[in-house]
Design an enzyme around this catalytic site. Structure first.
Site, PDB file in Angstrom:
ATOM      1  N   GLY A  91      57.534  46.827  95.690  1.00  0.00           N
ATOM      2  CA  GLY A  91      57.162  48.118  95.384  1.00  0.00           C
ATOM      3  C   GLY A  91      55.806  48.005  95.506  1.00  0.00           C
ATOM      4  N   ASN A  92      54.934  48.731  94.564  1.00  0.00           N
ATOM      5  CA  ASN A  92      53.817  48.781  94.858  1.00  0.00           C
ATOM      6  C   ASN A  92      53.376  49.671  93.277  1.00  0.00           C
ATOM      7  OD1 ASN A  92      53.415  52.082  95.378  1.00  0.00           O
ATOM      8  ND2 ASN A  92      53.655  51.570  96.777  1.00  0.00           N
ATOM      9  N   ARG A  93      51.930  50.001  92.209  1.00  0.00           N
ATOM     10  CA  ARG A  93      52.018  50.705  91.573  1.00  0.00           C
ATOM     11  C   ARG A  93      51.556  51.459  90.973  1.00  0.00           C
ATOM     12  NH1 ARG A  93      49.699  46.315  87.970  1.00  0.00           N
ATOM     13  NH2 ARG A  93      49.409  44.652  89.297  1.00  0.00           N
ATOM     14  N   SER A  94      51.826  52.705  92.448  1.00  0.00           N
ATOM     15  CA  SER A  94      51.414  53.830  92.435  1.00  0.00           C
ATOM     16  C   SER A  94      52.423  54.680  91.054  1.00  0.00           C
ATOM     17  CB  SER A  94      51.598  54.684  93.469  1.00  0.00           C
ATOM     18  OG  SER A  94      51.584  56.172  93.557  1.00  0.00           O
TER      19      SER A  94
END
Ligand code: C5P
Length: 411
Positions: free
Chosen positions: A219-222
């Site tokens: 995933g990512n931090r958005s």
């Protein structure tokens, strides 16, 4: 400027809260509270039917002001004209099908409809009714008429209605209606309040998650905040908004259709579907460029004394490039976002060309910048060679600028 004399500009904004006779009238108490606590001077104008749900003392106590209910009260002050004339914003919440009909036809048979006819400020309607009433051609036409005249009519929410049924027609959360009011007030006059009325826009927000096994993902931090700000500001400007939300935990903005997605592939499908009749698509979501080549149906276990097997990755489809290359309708605007860590402008220009979109919002990211915060700073590059710097400020301000640029290119 709203035409009021300069000296009056420092006074608290004057809001008229019209309340009509629906069961959701009790939720208007919370909206009233938010408005007064944030420094607005609120005059409540309940209809006779609204007073059967929530009584006058409640409105008076919460607003700290006398409550106007009748055209025939205090006639020497001409309230049926004065209240509307002096308002900076009129918000009707809940707005019944009956009130929408009376407003659309310019009737003036009670104090609230008189107020609507004399108001020259932005007007927000937050309808609440049963799905059948909302979908009836009469209501559809009344809503279209009000929107054409510049009113902001918030789409009702989907959910449990009075009684056992579920459907579209719920009054949105009071906090979300308050946000719309705040945005409409900030934009000021009637002419620009609903400048996106009649436009359909799609916004993606959040970050995709690509599953590795049933418990793990890439995933990512958005946080989704920028995409949500885009959706909320577009809705407050009258657009019909579909928000494709990837793994976000933010409250639904009022009047926005929220479609939840998880992976890039799901986002692609939802984006292509929603884009079919959209005037503009803004891809603010952080889409994973890669996903695990294989999905393990059982949890990947650690084995004593052994290193884990490497995770092979494959490319995800580039949704933005696909949307830009295959426009669902002529003149559709496609907007991308680019988070860059270095050589921000040069990389941004190259990406704009590569993706084939009309606008690219480029911001610099790093450990402390952008992700999860409420502020942003960016340059918006146009395929026409333009660049629009947006100074450090709230994500909402960047969102407003994006819509200004989109609107300028749509018209
Ligand atoms: O290539 P990059 O990830 O930097 O591009 C960012 C922009 O492209 C964003 O607007 C994002 O939503 C979009 N994107 C996409 N599909 C991908 C990767 C990014 O639509 N697979």
């Amino acid at each position: 400027m709203d035409g009021r004399p300069q000296a009056e500009q420092t006074e608290p904004p004057r809001v008229v809260l019209g309340v009509t006779g629906g069961i959701a009238a009790y939720k208007a108490c919370e909206l009233l509270r938010r408005l007064t606590e944030s420094g607005h001077q609120v005059t409540v104008v309940p209809t006779a039917a609204a007073l059967r749900f929530v009584g006058e003392p409640t409105w008076a106590a919460l607003s700290g002001r006398p409550v106007a209910t009748e055209v025939w009260e205090g006639v020497h002050q001409v309230p049926h004209v004065r209240i509307g004339q002096q308002a900076d914003l009129v918000v009707v919440a809940p707005a019944t099908a009956d009130l929408l009909a009376r407003a659309a036809h310019g009737l003036a048979d009670d104090l609230l409809t008189n107020t609507l006819l004399t108001a020259r400020c932005p007007v927000v309607f937050a309808p609440a009714m049963h799905t059948e009433m909302w979908e009836h051609p009469a209501t559809r036409e009344n809503v279209a008429t009000l929107r054409r005249r510049g009113a902001v009519v918030i789409e009702p929410a989907f959910g449990r209605l009075t009684g056992a049924d579920t459907g579209k027609g719920r009054l949105p959360d009071p906090g979300a209606i308050f946000d719309v009011c705040r945005r409409v007030l900030a934009r000021g006059d009637l002419a620009t309040a609903a400048d996106l009325a009649g436009r359909r826009v799609v916004v993606s927000a959040g970050g995709t998650r690509e599953p590795l096994d049933p418990v793990r993902f890439l995933g990512n931090r958005s946080s989704g905040k920028q995409g949500y700000a885009l959706a909320a500001t577009a809705a407050a400007r009258g657009a019909k908004v579909t928000l494709l939300a990837a793994n976000t935990e933010l409250p639904d903005p009022a009047g926005v259709d929220v479609v939840r997605v998880g992976t890039a592939e799901q986002l692609r499908e939802a984006a292509l579907r929603a884009a079919a009749d959209a005037d503009a698509v803004v891809m603010a979501a952080a889409v994973a460029d890669f996903r695990p080549a294989e999905y393990a149906t059982g949890k990947i276990k650690k084995v004593e004394g052994q290193q884990p097997a490497p995770v092979a990755l494959v490319r995800n489809p580039d949704i933005l490039a696909e949307l830009a290359a295959h426009r669902a309708k002529p003149g559709q605007l496609v907007v991308g976002f680019a988070a860059e860590t270095d050589d921000v402008l040069a990389n941004g220009r190259a990406k704009l060309a590569r993706k084939g979109c009309d606008l690219l919002v480029v911001n610099e990211v790093g450990e402390q910048k952008v992700f999860g915060g409420d502020t942003n700073e960016a340059v918006i590059l146009g395929a026409d060679g333009s660049d629009t710097p947006v100074p450090y400020g709230p994500k909402e301000a960047l969102a407003e600028t994006v819509w200004d640029l989109v609107l300028a290119r749509l018209t």
